[in-house]
Motif scaffolding. Sequence first.
Motif, PDB file in Angstrom:
ATOM      1  N   THR C 157       0.924  -1.067   0.082  1.00 54.72           N
ATOM      2  CA  THR C 157      -0.062  -0.025   0.115  1.00 54.72           C
ATOM      3  C   THR C 157       0.855   1.249  -0.008  1.00 54.72           C
ATOM      4  N   ASP C 159       3.939   1.328  -0.997  1.00 50.91           N
ATOM      5  CA  ASP C 159       4.557   1.578  -2.085  1.00 50.91           C
ATOM      6  C   ASP C 159       3.545   2.145  -3.152  1.00 50.91           C
ATOM      7  N   ARG C 160       2.505   2.048  -3.210  1.00 49.04           N
ATOM      8  CA  ARG C 160       1.578   2.417  -4.304  1.00 49.04           C
ATOM      9  C   ARG C 160       1.122   3.721  -4.227  1.00 49.04           C
ATOM     10  N   TRP C 161       1.078   4.347  -2.895  1.00 40.08           N
ATOM     11  CA  TRP C 161       0.455   5.728  -2.841  1.00 40.08           C
ATOM     12  C   TRP C 161       1.518   6.448  -2.171  1.00 40.08           C
ATOM     13  N   SER C 163       5.277   6.187  -2.242  1.00 38.55           N
ATOM     14  CA  SER C 163       6.708   5.887  -2.756  1.00 38.55           C
ATOM     15  C   SER C 163       7.293   7.251  -2.893  1.00 38.55           C
TER      16      SER C 163
END
Lengths: 282, 266, 324
Positions: C157, C159-161, C163
Motif C-alpha cells: 500500500t 509503495d503504491r501511494w 513511494s
Amino acid sequence: MKWSKVEEKIFVAIMICSTVVVLSSLALILGTVIWRGLPALNLAMLIQTPKGGYYLGKEGGILNAILGSLFLAGGATALALAISLPIALYLHFYAERSWHGEVVRLALDVLWGIPSIVYGAFAFTLMLWLGLRASLLGGIIALSLLELPIMTRGMDEAINMVHPLLKEASYSLGATRLETALKIVVRQSIPGLLTAVLLAFGRGIGDAASVLFTAGFTDHLPTSLFEPAASLPLAIFFQLSTPFPAVQDRAYASALVLTGIVLTLSLISRRLAGRLTEHVIR
Amino acid sequence: MLSDRKSDMSEPHIRMNDLNVWYGSYHILRHITADIPAQGITAIIGPSGCGKTTLLKSINRLLDEMEGTRVQGQIWLDGMNIYDNGVDVTEVRTRVGFLAPKPSPLPMSIYDNVAYGPRIHQHDHNSRGSKNQDLDRIVELNLRAAGLWEEVKDRLRSSASQLSTGQQQRLCLARALAVKPDVLLCDEPTSALDPIAAQKIEAQLRELKKERTIVVVTHMLRQARRMADHVIFLWMGELVEAGPAMQMFAKPRDGRTQAYLDGDIG
Amino acid sequence: MAPSTPTEFIEKWLAIPKRLSRQTLDRLAKKWMGFQTVAVGMLVPLIALALLLRAQPILTVRPLGELLFGTTWHPIKQAFGFYPFIMGTLWVTITSMIIAVPPSLMVAIYLAEYAPQRVRALIKPLIDLLAGIPSVVYGVWGVLTVVPLIRNYVAPTIDRWLSFVPLFQSDNPTGYSVLAGGVVLAVMVFPIIIAVAEEVIHAVPRDLREASLAMGATRWQTMKYVTLRKAVAGVIAAIGLGFSRAFGETMAVMMVVGNVPKVPSSILDSAYPLTALIANNYGEMMSVPLYDAALLGAALFLMVVVLIFNIASRLTLVRLVQHS
C-alpha cells in the motif's frame, strides 16, 4: 453545539479508540499465541527432552527448557529474595526519611531500567573472573541481578503500605526495630511481598537476553549448577530460527507454554494477595 | 409552586428543593429546601462535617467531579433546574463562580490567570470576539474588583505562584469574576489567610455583593456575623434554620441554632 | 561440656542468637542489611566499571569517533564501526516512540481523568498484563502477525501511494523491517508510558483542576491548559522511560527487524540494532582479537544512553512527587 464541547467529544473519542487499540494489542498477542500454539501443543512435547534431530522436526519435547527455566528463575528468585528483603527492611527501618534511602531507591529504579542484555554481558564478565562457564549458576546470577530491583522495589512498596501506627505500637511494647520488622511488618505485608516475588519470578522466567550467554543451552535436563541449562525463551527463539515449519510450530507451542506460565503466575499472585490476609490488620 | 417564577420579581435567586446528596452510601445532605435571595451575602454555617461545602459545591455542580457522589432533588437558578438532563454544566459554572479555601493559582502568569476564563469561553461565543485590548481591559477591571490591581500592575507577566498567599486568593477572586458570574460561591475563603489578608477579601466581598449573589461557607461565627445578610444553619446534613441574619443571630427559633451560636455544640 | 549428639550440636548453635542481647542482634542486623543495601546501591557504577574494563582494549587503540561513526563492521579485518547499528537502534526506537506516545498519553489521560472507577479497575490489570508478557513472546507475535501484515498489506500500500516520500521508499520485500520492530516495541512500551503518565497526571492537585472546572472549562480544556501544563515534566519523564526501555530491548526486536548491517533510510528497510549485534555475536567472538572488547563497548554505550535517559526521568519524577 459549543466548540469546546465538540472538541471534548472528539478527544474523548480518540482516548477511547486509543484504549481499544492498546487492549486489542493484548488480545491480539494472546490470540495469536493461542491460535498458532494450541494446535501444535501436545503432552509428548511437555514430558520429553529433545531426541536426536529434534530441531529437524524429529521426536522429542521441551522438558529440558521448561525445567531449565523453572530452575533458573527459581534459583534467581531465591537469591534475589535473600538480598531484596533485607534491603527493603533496611530502607524502611534504618534509613527512614534519609537522603541515602532515597539514593538507594533511585539506584534501584535505575537498575530496573537497565536492559537485560547488559545484565547478561555483566554477568558473563563476572563469570569470566570467577572462572565459570555458561552454566545454570551463571544464568541464576544474571537473572537474579535482573530480578533484584523489581523485587526490592515491590517489597519496598508493600512495606510502605503497613500502617505506621502498627510500628509505633510494637516499639512502645519495647520491641527492637529488628523484632518489629520480622515479627510485625513482614507478617503484615506478606501478600505484597509475595506479589513482588512472583512478579520478579515472572520477569525472570521470561527473559532471554540475559541467559543467552550465561546459561547456555543444552538438550539435557539440568543436573548440576555448573552445567549449562536450557530455558524456554531461548528454546522458542532457536526453534523459530530453524527453517522447518514443523519445528516453528513447536516454537509457537513453547511460546504458549511460557505465556501460560507467566499469566498463571500473575493470576496466582492476585489470588494469593487476597488470601493470605488472615492476620493482616487494616 | 414554581410556575409563577417569571412574574414574581422578589423571587429568590437560587432555590433548593428537597436536595439530597450521597457519598457512596453515606447520606451527607438530607432533604435540603432553602432559598438564597438575590444580591447580598448568604452565609452557610454549621459545625465541621455537617455538609456545608457539599451544599456549596452542589450549586455549581462541582460535585459532579467527585466520583461516587449522587445528587437527588432540584436547584433552581433563575428559573432553571441545574440538575435537569441536558443542562450544560459548563454554562452553569460560568454563571456560578467558585472561590476555594486554599488559593489555587493556575500554572501561568498573573495576567493569564485572569484571562483564563474569558479565553476559554471566547471560542464558544462570538468567535475571536475578545481582542487583546479587550482582554487587557477585562484583566485590569477584575484585578481592580478584587483589590489587587495596584499591587501587581507592573508585573502582570510574572508567575502567579510568586504572589503571597493573600494576593493569590485575591487573584483567584479576580479570576472567578472574569467570567462575569451572577453568583459567587466562596468556600471558607479566608481560612488559609492571615487576619490582614482575610480582612481584604472580606472587604472585597462586601463590595461585590451589590451586584452579585454571594454564598459564603464559614466555620467562623464572627465572620458570619460581620458579613452575612442571610444565614443557613446546617446540622449533621440537615437544614435546621434559615433566614435573615439579624433575626437568626438575635432570636434563633431552633434550640440547636441557639446552642451553636452560644458555642455549646460544634 | 562438649555436645555429644548432632541434635545437641545444632541446638547449641541455634541458642547463640538467644544469648546475644536483643539490642546486639538489632545492631548486627542493621550492619548486615546496610552492607547489602550499599552493595546494591553501588551496582550501577560497578556494572559500568566492569564493562569499561572489558571494553578498554579497544577504547585504547581506536578513537571513540571512529567506533561511533565508523560505518564498516568487519571484525576479522579489525574494522569495528558501530554507526550502522547505532542508527539501526535509533531508527527502530524513534519509530516505536512515534507510534506509542500519542495513544499512550491518550489512554493515560482517559484513565486519570475520564474513566469511571469500574472501568479503571478493569483496564489497569489488563495493561499490567501487557507489561508481564515475555519479550520473546512479543517477538513471536511480531513474526506471526506484524511482519506478514507489513509484507503483504502495509508495504504494498505504501509503495503504491506514498513511494515518492523517501522515508517510505524501500526494496525490502520481506516485511522484516524498522516498522515491524517499531510496532512490536511500541506495544511493549505502552504499559510503561501509560502507567507513569497516568500517575503524574493523577498527582496534579485537585484544587487546580477544580479551579479551572469551576470557571466553566470543560474537562478537556482543563486537561489541556492546566493539568498537562503542570504535569508536563512528568509526562516527558514517562516518555523518557519508554524510550530507554525500547532502546535496550533485545529479543523481540532482533526477531523482527531483519538484522541487515546497513544504515536504514526508510522505515520499510531492515535494520540491525546494537542489542541484536551483541546477542548474535557474543560467545563466538573469543578467537578474534578485540572482538569481545568491541561488543562490550557496545553494551557500555547502550548502558550509558539508557542510564542518561533513566536517571533524568527518575530525578524528574522524584522531584515532582516531592512537590505535590
